[in-house]
Design a protein around this motif. Structure first.
Motif, mmCIF file in Angstrom:
data_model
loop_
_atom_site.group_PDB
_atom_site.id
_atom_site.type_symbol
_atom_site.label_atom_id
_atom_site.label_comp_id
_atom_site.label_asym_id
_atom_site.label_seq_id
_atom_site.Cartn_x
_atom_site.Cartn_y
_atom_site.Cartn_z
ATOM 1 N N GLN A 27 0.843 -1.194 0.000
ATOM 2 C CA GLN A 27 0.000 0.000 0.000
ATOM 3 C C GLN A 27 0.880 1.247 0.000
ATOM 4 O OE1 GLN A 27 -2.842 -0.062 3.162
ATOM 5 N NE2 GLN A 27 -3.372 2.072 2.924
ATOM 6 N N PRO A 28 0.724 2.135 -1.006
ATOM 7 C CA PRO A 28 1.546 3.346 -1.040
ATOM 8 C C PRO A 28 1.078 4.382 -0.019
ATOM 9 C CG PRO A 28 0.019 3.337 -2.884
ATOM 10 C CD PRO A 28 -0.144 2.014 -2.167
ATOM 11 N N THR A 29 2.017 5.215 0.419
ATOM 12 C CA THR A 29 1.730 6.315 1.331
ATOM 13 C C THR A 29 2.005 7.622 0.608
ATOM 14 O OG1 THR A 29 2.320 5.010 3.272
ATOM 15 C CG2 THR A 29 2.366 7.410 3.518
ATOM 16 N N VAL A 30 1.001 8.510 0.587
ATOM 17 C CA VAL A 30 1.134 9.816 -0.055
ATOM 18 C C VAL A 30 1.005 10.892 1.008
ATOM 19 C CG1 VAL A 30 0.189 11.413 -1.762
ATOM 20 C CG2 VAL A 30 0.187 8.960 -2.227
ATOM 21 N N LEU A 31 1.943 11.825 0.993
ATOM 22 C CA LEU A 31 1.938 12.968 1.909
ATOM 23 C C LEU A 31 1.680 14.222 1.096
ATOM 24 C CD1 LEU A 31 2.540 14.376 4.649
ATOM 25 C CD2 LEU A 31 4.965 14.350 3.972
ATOM 26 N N PHE A 32 0.590 14.928 1.407
ATOM 27 C CA PHE A 32 0.258 16.193 0.747
ATOM 28 C C PHE A 32 0.755 17.339 1.620
ATOM 29 C CE2 PHE A 32 -2.908 13.233 -0.939
ATOM 30 C CZ PHE A 32 -2.769 13.458 -2.306
ATOM 31 N N SER A 53 -3.581 21.288 1.123
ATOM 32 C CA SER A 53 -3.098 19.933 1.427
ATOM 33 C C SER A 53 -4.159 19.118 2.151
ATOM 34 C CB SER A 53 -1.798 19.981 2.229
ATOM 35 O OG SER A 53 -1.969 20.698 3.435
ATOM 36 N N GLN A 54 -4.961 19.752 2.984
ATOM 37 C CA GLN A 54 -6.058 19.048 3.652
ATOM 38 C C GLN A 54 -7.142 18.659 2.643
ATOM 39 O OE1 GLN A 54 -6.305 17.956 6.739
ATOM 40 N NE2 GLN A 54 -4.812 19.125 7.902
ATOM 41 N N VAL A 55 -7.410 19.551 1.685
ATOM 42 C CA VAL A 55 -8.382 19.246 0.622
ATOM 43 C C VAL A 55 -7.899 18.029 -0.160
ATOM 44 C CG1 VAL A 55 -9.341 20.082 -1.565
ATOM 45 C CG2 VAL A 55 -9.338 21.569 0.452
ATOM 46 N N ALA A 56 -6.635 18.044 -0.563
ATOM 47 C CA ALA A 56 -6.081 16.929 -1.334
ATOM 48 C C ALA A 56 -6.152 15.622 -0.539
ATOM 49 C CB ALA A 56 -4.650 17.237 -1.745
ATOM 50 N N ALA A 57 -5.790 15.675 0.740
ATOM 51 C CA ALA A 57 -5.824 14.472 1.572
ATOM 52 C C ALA A 57 -7.250 13.933 1.697
ATOM 53 C CB ALA A 57 -5.233 14.763 2.948
ATOM 54 N N GLY A 58 -8.210 14.814 1.946
ATOM 55 C CA GLY A 58 -9.598 14.378 2.055
ATOM 56 C C GLY A 58 -10.111 13.765 0.762
ATOM 57 N N LEU A 59 -9.775 14.384 -0.354
ATOM 58 C CA LEU A 59 -10.212 13.866 -1.651
ATOM 59 C C LEU A 59 -9.531 12.534 -1.977
ATOM 60 C CD1 LEU A 59 -10.319 17.226 -3.609
ATOM 61 C CD2 LEU A 59 -12.297 15.799 -2.988
ATOM 62 N N MET A 60 -8.255 12.389 -1.595
ATOM 63 C CA MET A 60 -7.561 11.116 -1.846
ATOM 64 C C MET A 60 -8.160 10.009 -0.998
ATOM 65 S SD MET A 60 -5.401 9.257 -3.470
ATOM 66 C CE MET A 60 -4.095 10.197 -4.250
ATOM 67 N N ARG A 61 -8.505 10.300 0.243
ATOM 68 C CA ARG A 61 -9.141 9.273 1.085
ATOM 69 C C ARG A 61 -10.435 8.794 0.435
ATOM 70 N NH1 ARG A 61 -7.555 13.038 5.204
ATOM 71 N NH2 ARG A 61 -5.662 12.262 6.184
ATOM 72 N N ARG A 62 -11.193 9.728 -0.139
ATOM 73 C CA ARG A 62 -12.438 9.342 -0.800
ATOM 74 C C ARG A 62 -12.149 8.558 -2.078
ATOM 75 N NH1 ARG A 62 -16.449 13.641 -3.382
ATOM 76 N NH2 ARG A 62 -14.718 13.730 -4.817
ATOM 77 N N ALA A 63 -11.187 9.004 -2.871
ATOM 78 C CA ALA A 63 -10.905 8.384 -4.170
ATOM 79 C C ALA A 63 -10.274 7.001 -4.037
ATOM 80 C CB ALA A 63 -9.988 9.292 -4.996
ATOM 81 N N ALA A 64 -9.361 6.842 -3.085
ATOM 82 C CA ALA A 64 -8.594 5.601 -2.994
ATOM 83 C C ALA A 64 -9.031 4.690 -1.860
ATOM 84 C CB ALA A 64 -7.110 5.923 -2.840
ATOM 85 N N GLY A 65 -9.823 5.203 -0.941
ATOM 86 C CA GLY A 65 -10.237 4.380 0.194
ATOM 87 C C GLY A 65 -9.043 3.859 0.960
ATOM 88 N N ASP A 66 -9.071 2.569 1.268
ATOM 89 C CA ASP A 66 -7.994 1.950 2.038
ATOM 90 C C ASP A 66 -6.798 1.548 1.184
ATOM 91 O OD1 ASP A 66 -9.488 2.233 4.337
ATOM 92 O OD2 ASP A 66 -10.354 0.219 4.210
ATOM 93 N N ALA A 67 -6.844 1.794 -0.127
ATOM 94 C CA ALA A 67 -5.760 1.371 -1.012
ATOM 95 C C ALA A 67 -4.523 2.252 -0.901
ATOM 96 C CB ALA A 67 -6.243 1.354 -2.465
ATOM 97 N N VAL A 68 -4.678 3.468 -0.343
ATOM 98 C CA VAL A 68 -3.570 4.409 -0.209
ATOM 99 C C VAL A 68 -3.599 4.972 1.210
ATOM 100 C CG1 VAL A 68 -2.602 6.606 -1.028
ATOM 101 C CG2 VAL A 68 -3.665 5.039 -2.660
ATOM 102 N N THR A 69 -2.439 5.003 1.861
ATOM 103 C CA THR A 69 -2.319 5.680 3.147
ATOM 104 C C THR A 69 -2.083 7.149 2.856
ATOM 105 O OG1 THR A 69 -1.410 3.715 4.186
ATOM 106 C CG2 THR A 69 -1.004 5.823 5.294
ATOM 107 N N VAL A 70 -2.832 8.020 3.524
ATOM 108 C CA VAL A 70 -2.803 9.450 3.226
ATOM 109 C C VAL A 70 -2.437 10.244 4.470
ATOM 110 C CG1 VAL A 70 -4.174 11.408 2.398
ATOM 111 C CG2 VAL A 70 -4.608 9.120 1.493
ATOM 112 N N ALA A 71 -1.569 11.247 4.273
ATOM 113 C CA ALA A 71 -1.215 12.171 5.346
ATOM 114 C C ALA A 71 -1.077 13.562 4.735
ATOM 115 C CB ALA A 71 0.100 11.754 6.004
ATOM 116 N N SER A 72 -1.085 14.573 5.600
ATOM 117 C CA SER A 72 -0.854 15.937 5.121
ATOM 118 C C SER A 72 -0.113 16.716 6.198
ATOM 119 C CB SER A 72 -2.164 16.640 4.746
ATOM 120 O OG SER A 72 -2.959 16.900 5.883
ATOM 121 N N VAL A 79 5.637 12.518 -1.988
ATOM 122 C CA VAL A 79 5.230 13.785 -1.387
ATOM 123 C C VAL A 79 4.691 14.648 -2.516
ATOM 124 C CG1 VAL A 79 5.974 15.860 -0.162
ATOM 125 C CG2 VAL A 79 6.964 13.634 0.432
ATOM 126 N N VAL A 80 3.483 15.180 -2.332
ATOM 127 C CA VAL A 80 2.878 16.080 -3.312
ATOM 128 C C VAL A 80 2.772 17.454 -2.662
ATOM 129 C CG1 VAL A 80 0.854 16.605 -4.720
ATOM 130 C CG2 VAL A 80 1.601 14.215 -4.426
#
Length: 156
Positions: free
Chosen positions: A3-8, A17-36, A79-80
């Motif tokens: 599982q990849p980890t993306v940091l916004f 960065s919070q917008v991006a993290a929230g949208l990634m959680r919705r788009a990828a669900g549990d398939a991607v670990t998200v932080a900001s 890191v994005v």
């Protein structure tokens, strides 16, 4: 595939960065670990960012800004950085992409309308990134609208 980890990252970690993290959680669900995080983290979330995401069914109201650290960068597969204001250098070779996001205020668009346009710009990019990651592409694979930095150094 792990599982990849993306940091916004943005400056204050209260808006983009919070917008991006929230949208990634919705788009990828549990398939991607998200932080900001923020390069100079603020004290609270941007209320218009929270509102614009709530309009599309994403709740970030419980999130809190956090300061960017080398450990957060090191823990990420990608890191994005959102916008030109925040500067992040790679740590231990972690890929860094810079998304030059739309800034409607430069066109005189302010308030919630500005944040909706920012949200929609980020949503397109996040959706493409989620598809890329879920397809098994390496986290650091560059996209045409992203600039990848491969410089050595520490967190700013």
């Amino acid at each position: 595939m792990p599982q990849p980890t993306v940091l916004f990252v943005c400056v204050k970690n209260g808006g983009k960065s919070q917008v991006a993290a929230g949208l990634m959680r919705r788009a990828a669900g549990d398939a991607v670990t998200v932080a900001s995080a923020g390069t100079r983290a603020g004290a609270e979330l941007n209320a218009l960012a929270v509102q614009s995401l709530a309009e599309v069914g994403v709740d970030i109201g419980a999130e809190r800004p956090q300061q960017l650290t080398d450990d957060l960068v090191r823990a990420a597969d990608l890191v994005v950085v959102l916008g030109r204001e925040a500067e992040v250098e790679t740590v231990d070779g972690t890929p860094v992409e810079v998304w030059e996001t739309d800034e409607p205020s430069l066109r005189g668009i302010e308030g919630v309308e500005r944040m909706r346009l920012v949200r929609d710009d980020i949503a397109r990019r996040v959706t493409a990134l989620a598809h890329r990651l879920q397809a098994g592409a390496p986290a650091g694979t560059s996209r045409p609208e992203a600039v990848t930095r491969a410089t050595e150094g520490s967190d700013r």
